[in-house]
Design a protein around this motif. Sequence first.
Motif, PDB file in Angstrom:
ATOM      1  N   PHE A  13      -1.616  54.632  78.436  1.00 34.21           N
ATOM      2  CA  PHE A  13      -1.093  53.276  78.596  1.00 34.21           C
ATOM      3  C   PHE A  13      -1.825  52.332  77.646  1.00 34.21           C
ATOM      4  O   PHE A  13      -2.655  51.526  78.048  1.00 34.21           O
ATOM      5  CB  PHE A  13      -1.265  52.819  80.047  1.00 34.21           C
ATOM      6  CG  PHE A  13      -0.533  51.538  80.358  1.00 34.21           C
ATOM      7  CD1 PHE A  13       0.842  51.521  80.482  1.00 34.21           C
ATOM      8  CD2 PHE A  13      -1.221  50.353  80.506  1.00 34.21           C
ATOM      9  CE1 PHE A  13       1.526  50.351  80.763  1.00 34.21           C
ATOM     10  CE2 PHE A  13      -0.553  49.169  80.785  1.00 34.21           C
ATOM     11  CZ  PHE A  13       0.816  49.165  80.919  1.00 34.21           C
ATOM     12  N   GLY A  14      -1.508  52.446  76.359  1.00 38.69           N
ATOM     13  CA  GLY A  14      -2.135  51.615  75.345  1.00 38.69           C
ATOM     14  C   GLY A  14      -1.137  50.672  74.698  1.00 38.69           C
ATOM     15  O   GLY A  14      -0.007  50.508  75.168  1.00 38.69           O
ATOM     16  N   PRO A  15      -1.536  50.014  73.593  1.00 38.69           N
ATOM     17  CA  PRO A  15      -0.656  49.061  72.906  1.00 38.69           C
ATOM     18  C   PRO A  15       0.651  49.681  72.436  1.00 38.69           C
ATOM     19  O   PRO A  15       1.697  49.021  72.449  1.00 38.69           O
ATOM     20  CB  PRO A  15      -1.505  48.599  71.722  1.00 38.69           C
ATOM     21  CG  PRO A  15      -2.905  48.838  72.134  1.00 38.69           C
ATOM     22  CD  PRO A  15      -2.874  50.074  72.984  1.00 38.69           C
ATOM     23  N   GLY A  16       0.612  50.936  71.988  1.00 37.86           N
ATOM     24  CA  GLY A  16       1.841  51.589  71.558  1.00 37.86           C
ATOM     25  C   GLY A  16       2.819  51.734  72.705  1.00 37.86           C
ATOM     26  O   GLY A  16       4.037  51.554  72.537  1.00 37.86           O
ATOM     27  N   ASN A  17       2.293  52.050  73.879  1.00 39.38           N
ATOM     28  CA  ASN A  17       3.120  52.141  75.080  1.00 39.38           C
ATOM     29  C   ASN A  17       3.745  50.778  75.393  1.00 39.38           C
ATOM     30  O   ASN A  17       4.942  50.660  75.657  1.00 39.38           O
ATOM     31  CB  ASN A  17       2.250  52.622  76.247  1.00 39.38           C
ATOM     32  CG  ASN A  17       3.064  52.942  77.481  1.00 39.38           C
ATOM     33  OD1 ASN A  17       3.875  52.154  77.934  1.00 39.38           O
ATOM     34  ND2 ASN A  17       2.818  54.105  78.050  1.00 39.38           N
ATOM     35  N   LEU A  18       2.913  49.717  75.346  1.00 44.81           N
ATOM     36  CA  LEU A  18       3.407  48.368  75.616  1.00 44.81           C
ATOM     37  C   LEU A  18       4.450  47.947  74.581  1.00 44.81           C
ATOM     38  O   LEU A  18       5.478  47.361  74.925  1.00 44.81           O
ATOM     39  CB  LEU A  18       2.247  47.375  75.607  1.00 44.81           C
ATOM     40  CG  LEU A  18       1.409  47.295  76.880  1.00 44.81           C
ATOM     41  CD1 LEU A  18       0.208  46.383  76.660  1.00 44.81           C
ATOM     42  CD2 LEU A  18       2.244  46.785  78.037  1.00 44.81           C
ATOM     43  N   ALA A  19       4.170  48.229  73.312  1.00 48.89           N
ATOM     44  CA  ALA A  19       5.110  47.852  72.248  1.00 48.89           C
ATOM     45  C   ALA A  19       6.453  48.540  72.444  1.00 48.89           C
ATOM     46  O   ALA A  19       7.513  47.918  72.325  1.00 48.89           O
ATOM     47  CB  ALA A  19       4.522  48.217  70.888  1.00 48.89           C
ATOM     48  N   SER A  20       6.416  49.834  72.758  1.00 48.31           N
ATOM     49  CA  SER A  20       7.649  50.589  72.984  1.00 48.31           C
ATOM     50  C   SER A  20       8.396  50.053  74.198  1.00 48.31           C
ATOM     51  O   SER A  20       9.621  49.902  74.175  1.00 48.31           O
ATOM     52  CB  SER A  20       7.322  52.076  73.190  1.00 48.31           C
ATOM     53  OG  SER A  20       6.599  52.595  72.105  1.00 48.31           O
ATOM     54  N   ALA A  21       7.650  49.763  75.275  1.00 42.04           N
ATOM     55  CA  ALA A  21       8.276  49.292  76.508  1.00 42.04           C
ATOM     56  C   ALA A  21       8.916  47.928  76.328  1.00 42.04           C
ATOM     57  O   ALA A  21      10.023  47.670  76.825  1.00 42.04           O
ATOM     58  CB  ALA A  21       7.237  49.247  77.635  1.00 42.04           C
ATOM     59  N   VAL A  22       8.236  47.015  75.625  1.00 38.73           N
ATOM     60  CA  VAL A  22       8.795  45.673  75.409  1.00 38.73           C
ATOM     61  C   VAL A  22      10.047  45.752  74.540  1.00 38.73           C
ATOM     62  O   VAL A  22      11.052  45.082  74.805  1.00 38.73           O
ATOM     63  CB  VAL A  22       7.745  44.741  74.781  1.00 38.73           C
ATOM     64  CG1 VAL A  22       8.371  43.431  74.345  1.00 38.73           C
ATOM     65  CG2 VAL A  22       6.641  44.462  75.782  1.00 38.73           C
ATOM     66  N   GLN A  23      10.015  46.590  73.512  1.00 41.88           N
ATOM     67  CA  GLN A  23      11.215  46.736  72.685  1.00 41.88           C
ATOM     68  C   GLN A  23      12.359  47.365  73.474  1.00 41.88           C
ATOM     69  O   GLN A  23      13.516  46.988  73.309  1.00 41.88           O
ATOM     70  CB  GLN A  23      10.899  47.574  71.446  1.00 41.88           C
ATOM     71  CG  GLN A  23      10.185  46.793  70.363  1.00 41.88           C
ATOM     72  CD  GLN A  23      10.537  47.278  68.973  1.00 41.88           C
ATOM     73  OE1 GLN A  23      10.918  48.418  68.785  1.00 41.88           O
ATOM     74  NE2 GLN A  23      10.411  46.400  67.994  1.00 41.88           N
ATOM     75  N   ALA A  24      12.027  48.323  74.344  1.00 47.11           N
ATOM     76  CA  ALA A  24      13.061  48.951  75.168  1.00 47.11           C
ATOM     77  C   ALA A  24      13.731  47.922  76.063  1.00 47.11           C
ATOM     78  O   ALA A  24      14.960  47.886  76.191  1.00 47.11           O
ATOM     79  CB  ALA A  24      12.451  50.067  76.012  1.00 47.11           C
ATOM     80  N   GLY A  25      12.931  47.059  76.695  1.00 51.00           N
ATOM     81  CA  GLY A  25      13.483  46.051  77.585  1.00 51.00           C
ATOM     82  C   GLY A  25      14.242  44.969  76.860  1.00 51.00           C
ATOM     83  O   GLY A  25      15.306  44.516  77.312  1.00 51.00           O
ATOM     84  N   SER A  26      13.726  44.547  75.704  1.00 51.60           N
ATOM     85  CA  SER A  26      14.359  43.445  74.980  1.00 51.60           C
ATOM     86  C   SER A  26      15.621  43.881  74.254  1.00 51.60           C
ATOM     87  O   SER A  26      16.581  43.128  74.135  1.00 51.60           O
ATOM     88  CB  SER A  26      13.376  42.833  73.984  1.00 51.60           C
ATOM     89  OG  SER A  26      13.002  43.784  73.003  1.00 51.60           O
TER      90      SER A  26
END
Length: 391
Positions: A13-26
Amino acid sequence: MAGPAFIAGAWQFGPGNLASAVQAGSAYSYSLIWVIALSTTFMLVYADMSVRLGIRTPVSMISSVKDVLGRRVGVAAGAGVFLITLCFSVGNAVGSGLGLSMVFGGSPLLWSAICTVFVGLILLFRNVYRTVERVLLVIVALMAATFVLSAVIAEPDWYQALSGAVPTIPAGGQLLIVALVGTNFSLNAAFFTAYGTHERERSAADYRRTTIADTIPGIVAPGIMTCLVIIVAAAVLGRTGTEATTLTGLAKVFEPIAGPVGSTIFALGLSGAAFSSMVANATAGGTMLSDALDKGPSPSTPTAKLTSAAILTFGLAITLLLTKSPVQLIIVAQALTVLIAPLLGVLLLVMSNNRDLMGTLRNTWWKNAIAAAGLVAILSLSALLLYELLS
């Protein structure tokens, strides 16, 4: 009993995970939540295999791989994980600096350097593993509170979010799915769980308690947090129709509805995710390369500490050279780890079915079935990634 699986969870659960998740949601609203649910299921099974291997291996995971499958295979596994940690180190350095600069002000690059130095000091402790474990348990708890609060602030459509559990593949979302699987079904993190289990000197009698207190919550928690990030991003960015294409955009993901408070909350979560992943990433990479080179399977060995320092230095150096690092580059770096993951998955599956090594802790048929499905998924995504990159 908690510890080893939480380190694995903090690593993935690092920045890459967050970046991927935010792009997935947006970009795709709630439609990719099913990817996280499925990835977490696979991750849980492989982490469980690694825990049992940590209990049964006499010296270490890679040492047993060398004994059973040959020295070259063991060295390849250790070197492969080391390469993965190099990829992760860049996102960790960028994310930690950006998050802290959003909270406290100042230059993100300066905060990246401060975080890197601080993690380096942690790795100087005599008992590195237990120190890392305690730090990460606290950070994961704080991150969980941060993202739950973020979900409350965002006020998403929870009923619509549930519809995201139905598998669909939106047009143009293939590479993002690879990145989501690569960060949430993290076979390198699962592989390292065996080292934490062995370091804790777990026995077969501890297996059930370890599963309940460590493996399940340690792996499920980051999966839930990732789903919350997708849900919040879909709720906030979906209303504005704006995708997050820079890390600054990610840090301001909550600002449209919560102002500076929302931005600060997300920045705290980003900082925690980056810092915890930075600690676990450097520790794991150093430990497993040291083991592969026959220099010892503990993060406290001189070789492990030097390798961990090299990982931290690499991440900071690339961050300083590429001061504007777009989210897409980090997502591609995360997706590339899927190319190395199949080797680790095969090793975990083969070793956990070895009758002489595992005894009564050998895989059951249903665990083999889920593990095989997970391995097929990783191999399929590796082929898809190669196709996407070549085309």
